[in-house]
Design an enzyme around this catalytic site. Structure first.
Site, short mmCIF file in Angstrom:
data_model
loop_
_atom_site.label_atom_id
_atom_site.label_comp_id
_atom_site.label_asym_id
_atom_site.label_seq_id
_atom_site.Cartn_x
_atom_site.Cartn_y
_atom_site.Cartn_z
N ASP A 82 41.01 39.06 25.82
CA ASP A 82 41.07 40.47 25.39
C ASP A 82 40.61 40.57 23.93
OD1 ASP A 82 41.63 43.14 25.86
OD2 ASP A 82 43.76 42.96 25.39
N HIS A 83 40.38 41.78 23.47
CA HIS A 83 39.91 42.09 22.09
C HIS A 83 39.76 40.90 21.16
CE1 HIS A 83 40.38 46.42 22.57
NE2 HIS A 83 41.43 46.12 23.31
N HIS A 208 41.35 51.04 28.66
CA HIS A 208 42.35 50.42 27.77
C HIS A 208 43.52 51.38 27.59
CE1 HIS A 208 40.29 46.78 26.09
NE2 HIS A 208 39.36 47.30 26.84
N GLY A 209 44.61 50.82 27.05
CA GLY A 209 45.77 51.67 26.78
C GLY A 209 46.39 52.23 28.04
P1 13P Z 1 48.61 48.98 26.59
O1 13P Z 1 49.29 48.05 25.63
O2 13P Z 1 48.72 50.39 26.18
O3 13P Z 1 49.05 48.74 27.99
O4 13P Z 1 47.04 48.66 26.53
C1 13P Z 1 46.59 47.41 26.95
C2 13P Z 1 45.18 47.17 26.60
O5 13P Z 1 44.35 48.06 26.62
C3 13P Z 1 44.82 45.77 26.27
O6 13P Z 1 43.52 45.65 25.80
#
Ligand code: 13P
Length: 287
Positions: A82-83, A208-209
């Site tokens: 991830d990121h 995301h999110g």
């Molecule tokens: P949340 O923490 O809001 O679930 O988002 C996760 C995310 O987008 C990881 O890259």
């Protein structure tokens, strides 16, 4: 079904318009629980690791856990970084065998981000791996990123489409009013951007999110082409709350048995993952 590439998982999902949970795991227990939840739901799953998790456990140990726990697994699974703004960590994970990476260079100028993303895509291809791209900040994930999200100063969809085409990324993560962590109030999401990007590029979008969005919001965005649905905060909270509930009970009873704690928390992680598969429509897709 062995470990597969990211596109083998998001491709069918984008075509059939279901979402695949992309869950950030934190340790051996959450890794095993997320995989077990996907198997029980007969769902594909994307297992994600933050840079923080890679650094805290170490890529060698983490990848060994992944290899051991996915041996002979019955549903399609893939391992994603991830990121990650750090090219050295990208290279380290690709060398180890991660199937895909999110090169998060949104803090660079757009031109430099695009130039380096082209390099990362070429590097990943050398390992048969895939790349998710991002050009606008979505929020902070395990200390990486920026909280500076909002409707101001957003890039035009045309520029995002140009980035996707020029870099050859396999998945794209646009900022659409989403943010990592719990939402203080229900967000207004720009679904039309997802539709425009997917229609113009044919590239699936990563949402995301995910934590805190409603079933209706998930349904709408998945129907528009969000084939990868990221969840991190939700699992962190489920994990911590499960531990807390068990430990409070242990204290009340004066009974301290770690294996019972692990069993209880694992059950909650499995249930949490199965719930995501049901909500995103991926349950049963790994027939
Ligand atoms: P949340 O923490 O809001 O679930 O988002 C996760 C995310 O987008 C990881 O890259």
């Amino acid at each position: 079904m062995p470990v597969v590439s990211l596109t083998e998982i998001v491709g069918p999902a984008a075509q059939q318009r279901y979402g695949v949970p992309a869950v950030n795991v934190l340790n051996d227990l959450t890794l095993e629980g997320v995989l077990a939840g996907a198997v029980e739901a007969r769902s594909p799953v994307i297992v994600q690791t933050s840079v923080k998790t890679v650094k805290s456990i170490g890529s060698e140990v983490l990848f060994s856990l992944w290899t051991a726990m996915t041996r002979g697994i019955e549903v399609p699974v893939t391992l994603h970084l991830d990121h990650c703004p750090d090219r050295a960590v990208i290279s380290e994970c690709l060398q180890r065998g991660w199937n895909s990476v999110l090169f998060d260079a949104h803090e660079l100028t757009l031109e430099e981000n695009q130039r380096q993303t082209v390099e990362v895509v070429a590097e990943a291809r050398g390992y048969g791996a895939h790349v998710e791209g991002e050009i606008e900040g979505i929020g902070v994930e395990d200390g990486v990123g920026s909280e500076a999200v909002g409707p101001d100063g957003r890039l035009a969809v045309e520029r995002q489409v140009e980035f996707v085409r020029a870099t050859g990324v396999d998945v794209f993560a646009p900022a659409i009013g989403n943010a990592h962590g719990q939402y203080a109030s229900a967000p207004t999401l720009e679904g039309d951007k997802v539709t425009a990007i997917v229609e113009a590029t044919g590239v699936p979008v990563a949402l995301h999110g995910g934590t805190g969005l409603s079933t209706e919001q998930f349904g709408d965005l998945i129907a528009r082409g969000c084939a990868k649905v990221n969840i991190s905060t939700g699992l962190k909270e489920a994990y911590m709350r499960s531990n807390l509930a068990f430990l409070k009970d242990a204290e009340a009873k004066g009974k301290w048995d770690p294996p019972s704690l692990f069993t209880a928390v694992r059950a909650d992680v499995v249930a949490f993952t199965k719930g995501l598969c049901e909500t995103f429509g991926s349950a049963g897709k790994a027939a």
